[in-house]
Write an enzyme that holds these catalytic residues in place. Structure first.
Site, PDB file in Angstrom:
ATOM      1  N   THR A 106       0.824  -1.211   0.000  1.00 38.57           N
ATOM      2  CA  THR A 106       0.000   0.000   0.000  1.00 38.57           C
ATOM      3  C   THR A 106       0.861   1.265   0.000  1.00 38.57           C
ATOM      4  OG1 THR A 106      -1.852  -1.095   1.108  1.00 38.57           O
ATOM      5  CG2 THR A 106      -1.746   1.300   1.294  1.00 38.57           C
ATOM      6  N   SER A 145      -7.260  -0.921  -6.551  1.00 36.63           N
ATOM      7  CA  SER A 145      -6.811  -1.174  -5.187  1.00 36.63           C
ATOM      8  C   SER A 145      -5.318  -1.444  -5.265  1.00 36.63           C
ATOM      9  CB  SER A 145      -7.531  -2.398  -4.604  1.00 36.63           C
ATOM     10  OG  SER A 145      -6.855  -2.923  -3.481  1.00 36.63           O
ATOM     11  N   THR A 146      -4.638  -1.298  -4.149  1.00 36.84           N
ATOM     12  CA  THR A 146      -3.241  -1.746  -4.121  1.00 36.84           C
ATOM     13  C   THR A 146      -3.149  -3.189  -4.585  1.00 36.84           C
ATOM     14  OG1 THR A 146      -2.604  -0.233  -2.341  1.00 36.84           O
ATOM     15  CG2 THR A 146      -1.279  -2.236  -2.582  1.00 36.84           C
ATOM     16  N   ASN A 147      -4.193  -3.978  -4.302  1.00 37.22           N
ATOM     17  CA  ASN A 147      -4.122  -5.419  -4.524  1.00 37.22           C
ATOM     18  C   ASN A 147      -4.207  -5.831  -5.988  1.00 37.22           C
ATOM     19  OD1 ASN A 147      -4.050  -5.338  -1.779  1.00 37.22           O
ATOM     20  ND2 ASN A 147      -6.135  -6.091  -1.480  1.00 37.22           N
ATOM     21  N   THR A 192      36.183 -36.958 -13.657  1.00 39.46           N
ATOM     22  CA  THR A 192      34.916 -37.216 -12.973  1.00 39.46           C
ATOM     23  C   THR A 192      35.230 -37.530 -11.517  1.00 39.46           C
ATOM     24  OG1 THR A 192      34.953 -39.570 -13.555  1.00 39.46           O
ATOM     25  CG2 THR A 192      33.765 -38.091 -15.045  1.00 39.46           C
ATOM     26  N   SER A 323      47.087 -11.187  -1.749  1.00 34.33           N
ATOM     27  CA  SER A 323      47.344 -11.374  -0.330  1.00 34.33           C
ATOM     28  C   SER A 323      48.029 -10.154   0.249  1.00 34.33           C
ATOM     29  CB  SER A 323      48.221 -12.603  -0.112  1.00 34.33           C
ATOM     30  OG  SER A 323      48.607 -12.719   1.251  1.00 34.33           O
ATOM     31  N   SER A 324      47.763  -9.907   1.525  1.00 33.29           N
ATOM     32  CA  SER A 324      48.447  -8.828   2.238  1.00 33.29           C
ATOM     33  C   SER A 324      49.750  -9.309   2.859  1.00 33.29           C
ATOM     34  CB  SER A 324      47.526  -8.267   3.330  1.00 33.29           C
ATOM     35  OG  SER A 324      47.215  -9.294   4.263  1.00 33.29           O
ATOM     36  N   LYS A 329      51.155 -13.555  -4.797  1.00 32.76           N
ATOM     37  CA  LYS A 329      49.929 -14.345  -4.860  1.00 32.76           C
ATOM     38  C   LYS A 329      48.834 -13.578  -5.597  1.00 32.76           C
ATOM     39  CE  LYS A 329      47.190 -17.438  -1.954  1.00 32.76           C
ATOM     40  NZ  LYS A 329      45.829 -17.123  -2.355  1.00 32.76           N
TER      41      LYS A 329
END
Length: 476
Positions: A106, A145-147, A192, A323-324, A329
């Site tokens: 609504t 209506s909102t509906n 697989t 990486s830090s 990397k």
């Protein structure tokens, strides 16, 4: 002081009066919704196609009401012009309500009614809030209506989103097909259950990726087609109360004209008003697609793993340091982020399913979160597809030597010999290869099971990647 010179205006509703800034086209019910539903970071103006859906719905209703003599020429023309502006995105800032809200939508419906009404009043030469000339409830929301208006707007907004969505998916499929063609001659080992299987090409791997996504194009198109069936004229619960007998027919005709889409009226408006299965179906189609895209991303991460101690069948573009603490990397950040998008879509689908299951009696009050999830999933996938395509797929380069070494050293190529030398001989060779570390090729020649010429024929790339009939017999 003249009204037009005031910085604020007073609007009232069932609850009482509120002061509204004249800078805002929205009104009192929108303001209450903004105050009541401080829930998420997802707002109506984050989804312009939803706003467009609301505008198209209101425009069609105004045209139908005008034909029924319920709106004057001036009122209809002003509403239509305001709807065009709203659909074009000119007033998105005036749609601040949270997508997740109580009231079965609504607040959103009234947000549209108020913005369209107040802009239409300006077009008519009046001030916002002078509802004696045009009312958000009595005129913009007339026969609705909102509906019925809210779910119709969702359908139209999601269909518009679907039309934007499909090119992004098709571009990703095309990129996978292109990469497959580039690598169609690169022989590699298939696997697989994470174990060596039989030879194939990298081209076949990527054609496989493309093909499973192509299957989803038809599935999504089928699911989206249902958005074109709407329940306009249902009003509150599907009985059509407060609407005239010809309203539904005229509104659907107007909606076809406004959207240029083949809009249809639901066969049973009572059933349709509480049924949110169309959103469930499209969300499910996006989830199914997400599952497949995630499989592709997982495979890309595995097959490109390394650079020294992984599979390393191909390289993906290096996008940023990984990486830090570990120098040099580089991580597969693009497939990783796409996988996270897929997980979000899967989670959204669960939310849509649970909310769809919450329908009670003649309405499902949980439609707002369903709509938010569907719009969000589509937007996440579109952005993800483009990122995956441009920043990963397009830049993949095969490692031909690594792929060739896997073929040479794999016990799995014995499977190609099985139809010629028999299962018993194949098992013997495979067992000895694993025990000694010798190659299958070497052992077959050592045991004089096949001639080198016949063995090379059987193990040639063109004979290992498709069904063939070879007239070769073992030497013993």
């Amino acid at each position: 002081m003249e009204q037009e010179k005031k910085s604020t205006r007073i609007e009232s509703d069932l609850i009482g009066e509120r002061e509204i800034s004249n800078d805002n086209l929205y009104g009192v019910q929108t303001l209450r919704g903004v105050e009541n539903f401080k829930i998420s970071n997802f707002h109506l103006n984050d989804y312009p196609n939803f706003i467009k859906g609301l505008a198209m719905t209101k425009e069609a209703a105004a045209i139908a009401n005008h034909k029924l003599g319920l709106l004057t020429d001036e009122q209809k023309d002003a509403i239509v012009e305001a709807c065009h502006e709203v659909a074009a995105g000119k007033h998105d800032k005036d749609f601040p309500v949270d997508m997740i809200q109580g009231g079965a939508g609504t607040t959103t419906n009234m947000n549209a009614n108020e913005v369209i009404c107040n802009r239409a009043l300006q077009i008519m030469g009046h001030n916002p809030g002078e509802f004696q000339y045009l009312s958000p409830n009595d005129h913009v929301n007339e026969s609705q209506s909102t509906n019925d208006a809210y779910p119709t707007a969702i359908h139209l907004g999601l269909y518009a989103t679907h039309l934007e969505f499909m090119p992004h998916l098709k571009d990703l499929i095309a990129a996978l097909d292109k990469k497959a063609s580039e690598m169609e001659d690169v022989l590699k080992m298939g696997r697989t259950q994470l174990q060596d299987a039989v030879p194939m090409t990298l081209g076949q791997t990527f054609h496989g990726f493309a093909s499973i996504l192509k299957d989803e194009v038809k599935n999504l198109e089928f699911a989206a087609e249902e958005f074109l069936t709407v329940n306009m004229g249902a009003t509150a619960i599907g009985t059509g109360i407060c609407a005239e007998p010809d309203y539904s027919k005229l509104c659907i005709e107007a909606m076809r004209m406004v959207t240029k889409w083949d809009i249809k009226l639901s066969a049973d408006l009572v059933g349709a008003t509480s049924d949110t299965s169309v959103m469930i179906g499209y969300s499910s189609a996006m989830k199914r697609l997400a599952v497949k895209v995630n499989k592709i991303c997982n495979d890309i991460r595995l097959l490109s793993s390394g650079p020294r101690c992984g599979l390393g069948e191909f390289n993906i573009p290096a996008m940023q340091p990984g990486s830090s603490i570990m120098p040099g990397k580089v991580n597969p950040v693009i497939p990783e982020v796409m996988s996270q998008v897929c997980y979000k879509v899967m989670g959204n689908d669960l939310c849509v399913t649970m909310a769809g299951d919450a329908s009670q009696m003649e309405l499902n009050a949980m439609e707002p979160v369903m709509a938010q999830c569907c719009f969000e999933s589509a937007h996440l996938l579109m952005n993800g597809f483009d990122t995956l395509r441009v920043r990963c797929i397009d830049g993949i380069v095969p490692n031909r030597e690594a792929c060739a070494d896997y073929i040479k050293n794999s016990v799995g190529i014995v499977t190609a010999l099985n139809p010629i030398i028999g299962y018993k001989n194949s098992t013997k060779i495979a067992k000895e290869a694993m025990a000694t570390g010798k190659g299958v090729y070497e052992l077959v020649l050592e045991h004089k099971i096949l001639s080198k010429e016949d063995l090379d024929t059987i193990l040639s790339p063109e004979n290992m990647i498709k069904p063939v009939k070879l007239n070769i017999k073992p030497q013993r």
